[in-house]
Design a protein around this motif. Sequence first.
Motif, PDB file in Angstrom:
ATOM      1  N   UNK A   1       0.874  -1.168   0.000  1.00  0.00           N
ATOM      2  CA  UNK A   1       0.000   0.000   0.000  1.00  0.00           C
ATOM      3  C   UNK A   1       0.914   1.221   0.000  1.00  0.00           C
ATOM      4  N   UNK A   2       0.843   2.009  -1.070  1.00  0.00           N
ATOM      5  CA  UNK A   2       1.736   3.164  -1.229  1.00  0.00           C
ATOM      6  C   UNK A   2       0.945   4.458  -1.165  1.00  0.00           C
ATOM      7  N   UNK A   3       1.530   5.446  -0.518  1.00  0.00           N
ATOM      8  CA  UNK A   3       0.949   6.771  -0.438  1.00  0.00           C
ATOM      9  C   UNK A   3       2.019   7.785  -0.828  1.00  0.00           C
ATOM     10  N   UNK A   4       1.794   8.483  -1.931  1.00  0.00           N
ATOM     11  CA  UNK A   4       2.713   9.541  -2.355  1.00  0.00           C
ATOM     12  C   UNK A   4       2.239  10.845  -1.735  1.00  0.00           C
ATOM     13  N   UNK A   5       2.999  11.347  -0.755  1.00  0.00           N
ATOM     14  CA  UNK A   5       2.577  12.504   0.030  1.00  0.00           C
ATOM     15  C   UNK A   5       3.137  13.824  -0.477  1.00  0.00           C
ATOM     16  N   UNK A   6       4.179  13.764  -1.261  1.00  0.00           N
ATOM     17  CA  UNK A   6       4.801  14.968  -1.815  1.00  0.00           C
ATOM     18  C   UNK A   6       5.136  14.689  -3.274  1.00  0.00           C
ATOM     19  N   UNK A   7       5.588  15.720  -3.975  1.00  0.00           N
ATOM     20  CA  UNK A   7       5.890  15.590  -5.396  1.00  0.00           C
ATOM     21  C   UNK A   7       6.951  14.523  -5.660  1.00  0.00           C
ATOM     22  N   UNK A   8       7.941  14.421  -4.763  1.00  0.00           N
ATOM     23  CA  UNK A   8       9.049  13.476  -4.954  1.00  0.00           C
ATOM     24  C   UNK A   8       9.161  12.452  -3.829  1.00  0.00           C
ATOM     25  N   UNK A   9       8.184  12.387  -2.938  1.00  0.00           N
ATOM     26  CA  UNK A   9       8.305  11.497  -1.775  1.00  0.00           C
ATOM     27  C   UNK A   9       7.053  10.650  -1.585  1.00  0.00           C
ATOM     28  N   UNK A  10       7.254   9.480  -0.967  1.00  0.00           N
ATOM     29  CA  UNK A  10       6.130   8.617  -0.665  1.00  0.00           C
ATOM     30  C   UNK A  10       6.456   7.649   0.457  1.00  0.00           C
ATOM     31  N   UNK A  11       5.440   6.890   0.864  1.00  0.00           N
ATOM     32  CA  UNK A  11       5.555   5.901   1.933  1.00  0.00           C
ATOM     33  C   UNK A  11       4.878   4.619   1.474  1.00  0.00           C
ATOM     34  N   UNK A  12       5.355   3.489   1.987  1.00  0.00           N
ATOM     35  CA  UNK A  12       4.716   2.205   1.694  1.00  0.00           C
ATOM     36  C   UNK A  12       4.704   1.327   2.937  1.00  0.00           C
ATOM     37  N   UNK A  13       3.605   0.621   3.128  1.00  0.00           N
ATOM     38  CA  UNK A  13       3.593  -0.481   4.074  1.00  0.00           C
ATOM     39  C   UNK A  13       3.334  -1.739   3.249  1.00  0.00           C
ATOM     40  N   UNK A  14       3.893  -2.854   3.701  1.00  0.00           N
ATOM     41  CA  UNK A  14       3.764  -4.048   2.894  1.00  0.00           C
ATOM     42  C   UNK A  14       3.756  -5.329   3.700  1.00  0.00           C
ATOM     43  N   UNK A  15       3.273  -6.354   3.048  1.00  0.00           N
ATOM     44  CA  UNK A  15       3.329  -7.723   3.573  1.00  0.00           C
ATOM     45  C   UNK A  15       3.854  -8.610   2.447  1.00  0.00           C
ATOM     46  N   UNK A  16       4.725  -9.558   2.798  1.00  0.00           N
ATOM     47  CA  UNK A  16       5.234 -10.511   1.810  1.00  0.00           C
ATOM     48  C   UNK A  16       5.256 -11.913   2.411  1.00  0.00           C
ATOM     49  N   UNK A  17       4.889 -12.869   1.575  1.00  0.00           N
ATOM     50  CA  UNK A  17       5.010 -14.287   1.913  1.00  0.00           C
ATOM     51  C   UNK A  17       6.176 -14.831   1.100  1.00  0.00           C
ATOM     52  N   UNK A  18       7.174 -15.373   1.810  1.00  0.00           N
ATOM     53  CA  UNK A  18       8.346 -15.951   1.162  1.00  0.00           C
ATOM     54  C   UNK A  18       8.361 -17.454   1.412  1.00  0.00           C
ATOM     55  N   UNK A  19       8.660 -18.220   0.367  1.00  0.00           N
ATOM     56  CA  UNK A  19       8.780 -19.671   0.513  1.00  0.00           C
ATOM     57  C   UNK A  19      10.248 -20.027   0.373  1.00  0.00           C
TER      58      UNK A  19
END
Length: 197
Positions: A64-82
């Motif tokens: 889930x990404x949120x671009x808060x400024x013209x050149x900046x953003x934040x992401x939270x994520x989940x990953x399943x690795x096998x």
Amino acid sequence: MKSHIPVLLLCALAIPAVSSGQSVGLWVGGGASRLTNNGIGSFSPAGHKDDVQLKDGFRINFRLALDTRKYMGHEIGYAYNRTQLAEIGAPDQGMAIHQGSYNFLLYATPDDWRFRPFATGGIHFSNFVPPGTSVSQGGGQTKFGFNYGAGVKIKISYKFGIRLDFRQYNTGKPFDLPLASGRLIQTEISAGFGLII
């Protein structure tokens, strides 16, 4: 996984509230999970640090990404690795690594450009679930770490995009086996598809 919900909530709170002019991206992807310095110790104190290893595998991720400024953003994520748990003299056994992460993104182009290369850095936890156990029943051991990398997001239409990611995750080694040393390095090479709101 229930024990990690407070960590994910804290990561979500680190992202400023959405306001006008900001974009949100919902991304799903997958790719390779390559492990180096992957010896996690030995079941015997007289053994070798590489008697037990984690092998390369695949990953599926959601971001889930949120671009808060013209050149900046934040992401939270989940990953399943096998991955596979490999011990000398025994057959390999499949196991999972669940990851939750927060990352800051710094883009090379403005938010209205179609082609957006970025650099990223952040923190994560990895829950290592050994063979025969389940994360839903409290199995596994959690280790924390940091990650960094780069990628590119490309808009293919007004609402949809594709992305490529290359990241390295530096994490403590799981299971606290005798002779374990150093940190586990995981390299992600992945591609994804997203909905941009």
